[in-house]
Scaffold this motif. Structure first.
Motif, short mmCIF file in Angstrom:
data_model
loop_
_atom_site.label_atom_id
_atom_site.label_comp_id
_atom_site.label_asym_id
_atom_site.label_seq_id
_atom_site.Cartn_x
_atom_site.Cartn_y
_atom_site.Cartn_z
N PHE A 281 -61.43 -116.09 -44.14
CA PHE A 281 -62.25 -115.31 -43.20
C PHE A 281 -63.68 -115.16 -43.72
CE2 PHE A 281 -63.82 -110.99 -42.24
CZ PHE A 281 -63.95 -111.08 -40.87
N GLU B 114 -65.81 -118.37 -43.91
CA GLU B 114 -66.36 -118.71 -42.59
C GLU B 114 -67.52 -117.79 -42.24
OE1 GLU B 114 -63.70 -119.94 -39.43
OE2 GLU B 114 -64.79 -118.66 -38.03
N LYS C 158 -65.65 -123.45 -41.72
CA LYS C 158 -64.72 -123.19 -40.62
C LYS C 158 -63.26 -123.32 -41.06
CE LYS C 158 -67.56 -122.64 -37.06
NZ LYS C 158 -67.65 -121.29 -36.51
N MET C 159 -62.43 -122.45 -40.47
CA MET C 159 -60.98 -122.58 -40.71
C MET C 159 -60.46 -123.66 -39.76
SD MET C 159 -59.77 -118.62 -40.82
CE MET C 159 -61.11 -117.61 -40.21
N PRO D 57 -57.30 -121.36 -37.49
CA PRO D 57 -57.51 -119.92 -37.73
C PRO D 57 -56.22 -119.10 -37.62
CG PRO D 57 -59.20 -120.77 -36.27
CD PRO D 57 -58.21 -121.87 -36.47
N TYR E 29 -54.95 -116.66 -40.52
CA TYR E 29 -54.77 -115.23 -40.29
C TYR E 29 -53.35 -114.80 -40.65
CZ TYR E 29 -59.32 -114.22 -38.28
OH TYR E 29 -60.67 -114.00 -38.13
#
Lengths: 497, 171
Positions: free
Chosen positions: A433, A436, A442-443, A446, A450
């Motif tokens: 997180f 990014e 960038k993941m 995501p 998470y």
């Protein structure tokens, strides 16, 4: 006719400067407030209402002090406003400027900046006093004030729009939970002491392996040897501490986003506290950063290990750190280590306060950054304090946290073997997180990240007895314990998976 | 040149002078200025034991380095007042840095054969790395009882000061 014609412009001339004068003063205030608006807006989700008020008061007091000094020197409102405009931003953003200069010239120190600022400031005061006409200064005040007013509006507009669009849609209040408080009439004499220790950013096993490659099995084995029940697959509902903690103290998933007012409201009489109070419990709070805003009226004991300016996450701190006053925020990292040790020591001592019916809530912003120690407790270089890129930095502090946690719970169990001890993270290690957010990395997936970032520490010592908590969120762990102890029949809510 | 220009020029000159000497002034005012000394470190004592627990990286405005540890002379008498100072020795000169003393029960317990008393076995000291001239330094400890001749020991710790960096040179 002629007389009438000449009187009107005279009145207008008299009136206009007064408005311009006032507008000039307001312009200087707008500029002084700009860093406040900018940083508040960037950190809105993390700030409390008291943060906003205290910081606004601080900024206004600073502006007023500057303005009065300039007024005393220049003896002209418009010139004092202009001098304040000139001084406010360099003072507010001094540290940012100094850092930029130090990248090119490492031997430039704080005092060089101060000497330079004072010299330039005095020269500017003289220039304003001798060479600038009041009329020109008034115009400059209005132009600069107008520019910064536009900048402020541009800054806050997206947040305001976002607030109005999302505020109501996200909230799902679990009203049934609250109603039970009033009906609780159970009161026994010998309920055990309870300890809820919330360790900020303490990752669970799965998240830790994913982001650091480290197997924390030894820590779990040590906990189990002390008769803890552990869960390696527990998850938080969110990645935001304020939301998660507010939810878990109410034993219900109230919202995935709180406005500040709603959060404050939900913590005025959280369900966990009101229920335990009805059972006759007293409350003891370890409040790192004074992060938990439960009313003092609930508390019999409280340990707040640092003052306002030593706290890590508040707007006043951010503004001070950016400004010329940043040295008052500098504290040796050894101080932070001492503070952490003091909190764990207080946690141990909490087991000696009362024999029964004491609920100790400990919020430790640890192993959360600032990352100040390695696994042996030795200090880290300043460059590591918020180094999200190096997972080993976090891992070292987490390993040190392992030792402190084990040491603390060991002593509590020795002093208070009937205790209920709940060890939880409010969320896991949020490296993906932050990479990014801070660096634009960038993941790829995501949702998957998470899932791992919400994997948390979860372990319960239930008076030495078995309790199945595998996969339970902290809310469900607490509901299970409350049901086991008090027979409230709360049951479980939907898991955080 | 009119008067106002002269005043402005005077402020510019005063600012520049202050800018040039501000580091020296700050070190003096804060008590962090270090004097270069000639200290003979060739004779060290075999009767000294020591350990360095912490060497903090430079931090804060003055880029202060904190060193903490313990040291004792096996010939210490019971309950005497002891003093330890740190010496940073380069090839041509040295800095002597005072320390505070602290009681170390753990050290006393670890060396029962010397029948030590715990007082003043520990030490800690801070110095500004800004006050140190560029170069390579070895850390020595001067250890002794107050009023008696102190003995020297070499810690085998070497530091390098380069630009704003002050770091231990790891073996």
């Amino acid at each position: 006719m002629t007389e009438h014609k000449t009187t009107k412009p005279k009145a207008a001339l008299l009136a206009t400067p007064k408005i311009e004068l006032f507008a000039g003063i307001i312009a200087s205030l707008i500029i002084a407030m700009f860093p406040y608006v900018y940083f508040a807006n960037r950190n809105l989700e993390l700030l409390s209402a008291s943060d906003l008020w205290i910081s606004a008061g601080m900024v206004i007091a600073h502006w007023l002090m500057l303005f009065l000094i300039n007024l005393a020197i220049l003896r002209s409102f418009e010139k004092a406003s202009f001098a304040t405009i000139v001084a406010a931003l360099p003072l507010s953003l001094f540290h940012i400027g100094l850092n930029a200069v130090q990248k090119i010239m490492p031997n430039v120190h704080y005092w060089h900046g101060i000497v330079l600022f004072i010299t330039v400031y005095i020269i500017l005061l003289l220039v304003i006093h001798w060479y600038l006409s009041p009329n020109l200064v008034r115009k400059l005040n209005l132009i600069i004030g107008g520019i910064f007013l536009i900048l402020i509006l541009v800054n806050i507009m997206p947040s305001v729009l976002h607030h109005f669009r999302t505020e109501k849609a996200d909230i799902t209040v679990g009203g049934d939970v609250f109603e039970k408080v009033e009906n609780t009439a159970i009161s026994r004499e010998h309920y055990p002491n309870m300890y809820l220790f919330i360790m900020d950013e303490f990752s669970g096993q799965e998240g830790l392996e994913r982001y650091t490659g480290y197997d924390n099995q030894k820590f779990y084995d040590d906990l189990e040897a002390l008769s803890f029940n552990v869960s390696k697959s527990s998850r938080s509902y969110t990645l935001l501490s304020r939301v998660e903690i507010t939810n878990l103290l109410n034993l219900s998933f109230l919202a995935d986003f709180f406005s500040e007012q709603e959060r404050a409201e939900a913590l005025k009489s959280p369900y966990l506290f009101t229920t335990l109070k009805a059972m006759g419990y007293d409350f003891n709070l370890i409040n790192d950063q004074k992060y938990i805003s439960i009313p003092d009226s609930f508390l019999k004991y409280q340990f707040v290990p640092q003052g306002l300016f030593q706290r890590e996450e508040n707007l006043a701190k951010i503004l001070i750190e950016k400004s010329v006053y940043f040295p008052i925020r500098i504290q040796p990292k050894l101080d932070r280590i001492d503070i952490i040790k003091a909190m764990f020591d207080y946690g141990k001592k909490s087991s000696e306060i009362q024999e029964t019916k004491l609920f100790t809530l400990g919020y430790f912003m640890f192993p959360h950054h600032p990352w100040v120690v390695n696994e042996h407790g030795a200090p880290l270089p300043e460059s590591e304090i918020k180094n999200w890129k190096n997972a080993d930095t976090y891992l070292g502090q987490l390993k040190f946290a392992n030792k402190l946690v084990l040491d603390m719970v060991n002593e509590i169990i020795e002093n208070d073997p009937q205790a209920i001890i709940i060890l939880v993270g409010d969320h896991g290690y949020r490296q993906a997180f932050h990479l990014e957010k801070l660096y634009g990395i960038k993941m790829e997936d995501p949702e998957l990240e998470y899932f791992f970032m919400r994997n948390i520490l979860s372990a319960v010592y239930f008076g030495g007895e078995k309790l199945d908590i595998e996969g339970y969120s902290t809310i469900n762990v607490l509901r299970t314990i409350m049901d086991e102890l008090f027979g409230l029949g709360l049951g479980l809510i939907e898991e955080a998976n | 040149m009119n008067k106002s220009y002269k005043i402005l020029l005077a402020f510019v000159v005063a600012g520049l002078v202050l800018l040039l000497f501000s580091t020296k002034i700050v070190l003096l005012v804060t008590g962090n200025a270090l004097e270069k000394k000639q200290i003979d470190t060739t004779i060290t004592s075999p009767d000294l034991h020591y350990h360095i627990d912490i060497i903090s990286p430079p931090e804060g405005l003055l880029r202060s380095v904190f060193i903490r540890g313990w040291a004792f002379d096996t010939k210490y008498q019971a309950d005497t007042k002891r003093q330890i100072t740190m010496i940073l020795k380069s090839d041509t000169f040295a800095y002597e840095i005072p320390t505070f003393s602290e009681s170390r029960e753990d050290v006393r317990d670890a060396f029962p054969r010397y029948a030590l008393t715990a007082n003043d076995l520990g030490f800690g000291g801070t110095f500004s790395s800004i006050a140190i001239q560029e170069g390579k330094y070895e850390l020595f400890l001067k250890v002794g009882e107050v009023g008696a001749e102190p003995a020297l020991l070499k810690t085998n710790k070497t530091f390098i000061k380069e630009g704003v960096r002050f770091e231990e040179v790891l073996p």
